[in-house]
Design an enzyme around this catalytic site. Structure first.
Site: not given
Length: 791
Positions: A404, A407, A472, A531
């Site tokens: 996670d 980036e 997200d 999720h």
């Protein structure tokens, strides 16, 4: 040859009337260097190299610079077959058995042709710009453009100037120009692609000034691009993934259902969640443990990278207990080491972190605390990071990892890595992080297929087994509406497993209809992984009874389709062919479909039209003209080549099967561990218009890396043909040299059989007049078998 050159000259001269050229660059000479062609011009030289008949690479090297051969994306080796170089007073021709390159000497211009048609040409080509460099091309005014990575935009991305800087967009909905996963790749409705083979940040300008110009801008690096062509969309994607690498076949369990949320706070909560799936008889294959596995609090614990024993007292036993039930454990990891974490002293003292200009660990504040970042470009740091993973695999039994914030989420421009500045490696950090894990598996666990879930990467990340997700997304209808377009675009760009947090991630929005529709869509997209933030449960077992029942139906259908879906995954591994496919793959010249995403293909044989609006009672479905189609749930027949309004049902989304298709389906199971490939329901959708059709089922053990290449596989091949009012179904098999097949029980279910067959040789059968189905049970002993049905 004279006729050949003359026809090309006519085409080329016509194109120069339309397209702008570079009048400042003067041609000097052209030379065949055996492996490549070198063109010397007034401000540097070009290097043009053939990778295949359908892939040509062009690099410009300005005066004073040297050629940099290092690519982060390309794995294909240049083709050693020589190109033919021809030159006359005005032009030079580089002739391959596919792409033809024409260099106009004055004014200077490079143009690309394929099968006698103009593909693309340089406009200014390379030039210096404020704060960087650019490469500029001509476009035709009728081209639809795709690419640039994951963006919440319409299918036609022409008119946008897209920043190339991987950046999270929390809570996005229908429009987001910059997201987690950007790529310097553009594809055209003319069925070609241009890949700018350079890692540093920049922009991809898809004709934002509406002057028929494509421009790649960057701060530094290689001035290299590849032109890729195809005879169809599938051929183009195959060629592009030959260039940048094919996706390894994932473990079969990856196609099952995941339990996930942000996050499970303790071992007790995780066990209770898994038990709830078991009690409700909702299939489950994996549980993902978010950041509470290494700390009690959301903030201040990142970088510990070890189980927090107060919350997870017996993690090894927990993981082993789950494994006995067929459930795999996946852990989240991040590349950030907080300055108050357990690993700070070790990583800072061993110089494993990104540095400031003085050589000290670069620290900065972000949402989770004061942090440094692991410098994965430092070989010592790479080894250290991999050893964390290796320990979790070896000593704990972890079977997958979620990378996670890769980036990276916060990555200051003046931070320095071992190989360059943050801005030079920013867009490849997630890519190289996936590479670190993938190559670690190859070295230490060569027979095990990895599961690598990440939200940021680069061109070619698929070759490292990366499974990307769309970030997200907001838990709203707008968030859902963006997902098919994102997944379809990324599939074209080689990342066939792009998927979303099913149900949506961001916000405490309890909307049972939205959740239901999102999970129904999830059946026909690559990864089934609900999720979300924990305020509203992502897991169906914690939803109210009606919603839970509808979710259970979707999940059970997902498992029923396992043999079909696993075959799609195999085909993607072999040819790069997407699992989700745009309808213009069927009709590439259809200008309406070139911008269309409301209905798509799941594999070759399912037509899917997700419900993306609240309270929708009916929906328009576009049926491709190539075939007739059958409603998957009712068997109602629809003619191809039409748009039709259909009713929206509560318990499923509009889904159709191609006439003549073979759809293999599995028996019920609680996890993929229970999947029995020797007991299959084989559905065939008969239609008199389809005189011949083919299908297949690929199978191996579902876990061994390179099983196909090792000969540890079997493929069942299906064929239908209609001859003199006889329907003939033929089943054959291809057995790998190191595979021992079992006898199979196949229940053949034929749809659209409106009359009772007059005769069926050798097999017992059951015709259902109401459903118009014919059921035939057979024992298949891995030898050619024919079923002859007299209609």
């Amino acid at each position: 040859m004279k006729t050949f050159k003359l026809s090309f000259l006519i085409i080329f001269l016509a194109s120069t009337v339309v397209f702008a050229q570079n009048s400042d660059r003067a041609f000097k000479s052209i030379e065949d260097k055996s492996n490549y062609i070198e063109i010397t011009v007034s401000d540097g030289f070009y290097r043009i190299q053939k990778y295949s008949s359908k892939i040509i690479e062009t690099t410009f090297i300005p005066n004073g610079e040297t050629f940099n051969p290092d690519s982060h994306a390309v794995v294909l080796q240049p083709n050693k077959d020589k190109s033919i170089l021809q030159e006359d007073e005005n032009t030079a021709h580089i002739i391959t058995d596919g792409i033809h390159v024409i260099i106009q000497k004055s004014p200077f211009q490079i143009s690309y042709f394929y099968k006698g048609k103009s593909i693309i040409s340089e406009k200014k080509g390379y030039s210096k710009i404020e704060n960087g460099e650019s490469i500029q091309f001509n476009l035709t005014d009728d081209e639809v453009l795709y690419g640039g990575g994951a963006r919440a935009l319409e299918m036609n991305r022409r008119g946008n100037r897209l920043e190339l800087y991987n950046k999270a967009h929390y809570g996005y909905e229908t429009h987001s120009e910059l997201m987690n996963y950007t790529m310097p790749l553009v594809m055209s409705s003319k069925i070609y692609a241009v890949h700018f083979d350079n890692a540093p940040i920049g922009f991809l300008d898809l004709d934002s000034k509406h002057d028929n110009t494509l421009t790649y801008e960057t701060i530094s690096g290689r001035k290299t691009y590849q032109v890729i062509v195809g005879d169809s969309w599938l051929d183009l994607i195959d060629n592009y993934t030959d260039l940048t690498g094919k996706q390894p076949l994932p473990p079969r369990w990856v196609l099952g259902n995941f339990a996930s949320r942000m996050g499970y706070h303790s071992e007790k909560e995780t066990r209770e969640t898994v038990k709830k799936f078991e009690d409700e008889e909702i299939p489950l294959d994996a549980v993902i443990i978010d950041l509470y596995w290494f700390g009690k609090e959301l903030k201040g614990t990142m970088g510990n990278l070890e189980f927090y024993k107060d919350s997870f007292p017996t993690p090894k036993k927990m993981i082993a207990d789950f494994k006995k039930k067929g459930i795999k454990t996946i852990l989240i990891t991040e590349p950030f080491i907080l300055s108050n974490s357990k690993k700070w002293k070790e990583t800072s003292e061993q110089n494993l972190l990104g540095k400031d200009s003085l050589g000290n660990p670069y620290t900065y504040d972000f949402y989770f605390g004061n942090t440094g970042i692991i410098d994965i470009y430092n070989p010592k740091a790479e080894t250290w990071f991999w050893n964390i993973y290796k320990d979790l695999i070896t000593n704990y039994g972890v079977l997958g990892f979620w990378g996670d914030l890769g980036e990276p989420e916060v990555h200051p421009s003046d931070l320095i890595h071992a190989t360059g500045t943050a801005d030079e490696v920013h867009n490849i950090y997630g890519h190289d992080w996936a590479k670190l894990i993938y190559e670690g598996y190859q070295s230490n666990f060569p027979n095990q297929r990895p599961f690598i879930l990440m939200r940021a990467g680069y061109s070619g990340s698929q070759k490292y087994g990366m499974i990307p997700w769309s970030g997200d997304v907001n838990r709203t209808w707008g968030g859902l509406q963006a997902q098919p377009k994102i997944a379809l675009q990324m599939a074209m760009q080689g990342l066939a497993y792009m998927h979303s947090d099913l149900g949506g991630f961001a916000g405490a929005n309890l909307d049972d209809e939205l959740y239901t529709r999102w999970l129904q869509y999830g059946v026909f997209q690559p990864i089934y992984r609900p999720h979300a933030q924990e305020e509203v449960p992502a897991e169906p077992v914690f939803r109210e009874s009606k919603t839970k029942k509808l979710a259970k139906q979707s999940i059970k259908l997902r498992y029923k389709l396992l043999p079909y879906n696993y075959t799609l995954a195999f085909d993607n591994n072999q040819t790069g062919i997407p699992l989700m496919r745009s309808l213009f793959f069927e009709e590439p010249a259809n200008t309406e479909l070139q911008k269309y995403s409301k209905t798509y293909l799941w594999g070759n044989d399912f037509l899917v039209s997700p419900i993306l609006e609240q309270g929708l009672k009916e929906q328009e479905v576009n049926f491709p003209k190539s075939n007739n189609w059958f409603d998957f749930y009712t068997d109602e027949k629809y003619s191809g080549g039409q748009s039709k309004i259909v009713l929206a049902k509560e318990n499923y989304i509009p889904t159709y099967v191609r006439a003549g298709a073979f759809i293999p389906m599995a028996k019920p199971m609680q996890s993929t561990e229970e999947y029995n490939s020797d007991q299959i329901d084989l559905h065939y959708y008969f239609d008199a218009s389809v005189k011949e059709s083919f299908g297949k089922l690929y199978n191996d053990d579902g876990e061994t890396s390179g099983a196909f290449e090792k000969g540890e596989y079997e493929t069942l091949n299906f064929k239908s043909s209609i001859k003199r009012k006889n329907l003939i179904i033929e089943i054959t098999s291809e057995i790998g040299k190191n595979y021992n097949p079992n006898t199979k029980e196949i229940t053949l279910i034929l749809h659209n059989i409106s009359k009772k067959p007059k005769r069926i040789k050798k097999f017992d059968s059951n015709w259902n007049a109401e459903k118009k189905t014919l059921q035939i049970k057979m024992i298949y002993k891995n030898k050619k078998q024919l079923v002859k049905i007299k209609l």
